[in-house]
Write an enzyme that holds these catalytic residues in place. Structure first.
Site, short mmCIF file in Angstrom:
data_model
loop_
_atom_site.label_atom_id
_atom_site.label_comp_id
_atom_site.label_asym_id
_atom_site.label_seq_id
_atom_site.Cartn_x
_atom_site.Cartn_y
_atom_site.Cartn_z
N GLU A 1 0.80 -1.25 0.05
CA GLU A 1 -0.02 0.03 -0.04
C GLU A 1 0.94 1.31 0.11
O GLU A 1 0.56 2.46 -0.53
CB GLU A 1 -1.02 -0.04 1.28
CG GLU A 1 -1.87 -1.13 1.33
CD GLU A 1 -1.19 -2.35 2.15
OE1 GLU A 1 -2.17 -2.90 2.90
OE2 GLU A 1 -0.18 -2.45 2.20
N ARG B 1 21.97 -23.49 -3.90
CA ARG B 1 23.16 -23.28 -4.55
C ARG B 1 22.89 -23.18 -6.05
O ARG B 1 23.49 -22.19 -6.86
CB ARG B 1 24.05 -24.58 -4.47
CG ARG B 1 24.45 -24.84 -3.02
CD ARG B 1 25.40 -26.09 -2.76
NE ARG B 1 24.51 -27.36 -3.22
CZ ARG B 1 23.84 -28.03 -2.73
NH1 ARG B 1 23.45 -27.44 -1.52
NH2 ARG B 1 23.53 -28.97 -3.21
N LEU C 1 21.56 -29.03 2.29
CA LEU C 1 20.41 -28.35 2.32
C LEU C 1 20.30 -26.96 2.15
O LEU C 1 19.69 -26.25 2.92
CB LEU C 1 19.77 -28.83 3.71
CG LEU C 1 19.53 -30.23 3.94
CD1 LEU C 1 18.73 -30.63 5.21
CD2 LEU C 1 18.86 -31.10 3.00
#
Length: 357
Positions: free
Chosen positions: A53, A214, A211
């Site tokens: 907004e 990359r 994890l």
């Protein structure tokens, strides 16, 4: 298509530009229209930055038109002081007389208060325009605040005959590669769009995964692993401290750089405790990447919202069985998109009508 739907669709398009950059906030888009002409547009660009907004109002060249305009916004304007001032109060100050909202905000500090601020100031407020689409835009954010747990995505790749890997006794034997390079890029894109990523002890020990993100642009999610008795060697990637990591265990252990050990009661519901801790830390979306035992436990307990299942054109004939989705949906259930079958949990997909002002 009505005029309100037309401009709400544009607001949705704008909101999607914030994907991956605004977590743990929702993606939001806003359009300001004067006499069926767009005079301002904006979206939430970055976590902690100005909301949609604010950006839409700042883009208006002639603010004298605002008292004769309508603002379209995908999510209820905020009503509290957080990292930014309340958008509802800004709308009132700018004397915008009409606001059209896609769906309400379930976040406890908003949850209808933004609408009330506008209405109390004499602003005409219309809600529920393209409610399903605007709710789905932030499915993770909505589900997390309504369920008080992260939005859970289960993801795996399996062979054409239903195995995720061959049988391996230790990490000296590499895992079977079931995903081609282009699919791996999509995996890393997904990692960049979630707050946390999780594996179980066996996957952590056999695969020694990083994890991390990359093969895509974006931040790596918080790593989560269940390690009841702290079997994972300290030399492994998950414990290298390069990315914030949570280790859920029954053992007392001293925290290290970027590695926090969280003690839970393994005699109670393990996943419920893990999800509660993640929600407490404002980690509103969780990607589960393995293995079968962990996935099946999420499925069994109904603690999942979405499945992304990739099937490779490879037969293994024997090995580690893929997670069993037959117990939760018909064999022909789900939606095919590219390499993946997408399955949404009908018991946890909450519509915006689940709450009201």
């Amino acid at each position: 298509m009505t005029i309100d739907e037309k401009y709400m669709r544009r607001a949705i398009q704008l909101a999607m530009n914030g994907r991956g950059a605004v977590m743990s906030n929702p993606m939001v888009g806003a359009v300001i229209v004067h006499n069926d002409r767009v005079i301002g547009e904006g979206y939430h660009r970055k976590y902690g930055g100005p909301h949609a907004e604010v950006n839409a109002i700042r883009s208006v060249e002639d603010e004298s038109l605002l008292p004769e305009s309508t603002m379209y916004v995908t999510l209820e304007p905020c009503s509290h002081y957080g990292k930014t001032p309340p958008c509802a109060e800004l709308i009132v100050r700018k004397r915008i007389p009409r606001v059209v909202i896609g769906c309400l905000d379930p976040y406890p500090e908003v949850a209808g208060r933004g609408v009330r601020i506008l209405q109390d100031a004499g602003v005409e407020v219309v809600t529920g325009i393209l409610a399903k689409e605007t709710f789905g835009l932030n499915r993770s954010f909505m589900t997390a605040h309504l369920r008080k747990r992260p939005y859970v995505i289960l993801k795996w790749a399996q062979s054409s005959d239903g195995f995720i890997d061959k049988i391996r006794k230790d990490s000296s034997t590499p895992a079977v590669v079931l995903s081609p390079p282009d699919s791996m890029r999509l995996v890393h894109k997904l990692r960049a769009e979630v707050n946390a990523i999780m594996v179980g002890t066996r996957t952590a020990i056999l695969d020694n995964p990083s994890l991390t993100v990359r093969n895509w642009i974006g931040d790596s999610p918080v790593r989560v692993v269940i390690d009841k008795t702290l079997k994972i060697p300290l030399s492994y990637n998950l414990l290298n401290g390069l990315v914030p990591t949570l280790v859920f265990t029954e053992k007392e252990a001293e925290n290290r750089t970027n590695v926090e050990y969280v003690t839970i009661d393994f005699k109670r519901e393990i996943l419920a405790q893990v999800l509660a801790q993640l929600y407490k830390r404002k980690l509103l979306s969780l990607l589960v990447e393995g293995g079968t035992t962990l996935h099946n436990q999420f499925l069994k307990e109904g603690l999942w919202d979405e499945i992304r299942m990739e099937t490779a054109a490879i037969s293994l004939h024997k090995g580690v069985p893929a997670p069993d989705v037959r117990a939760v949906l018909p064999l022909d259930g789900g939606e095919i998109r590219g390499r993946y079958k997408y399955i949404y949990n009908p018991d946890s997909y909450l519509e915006s009508s689940s709450f009201s002002v």
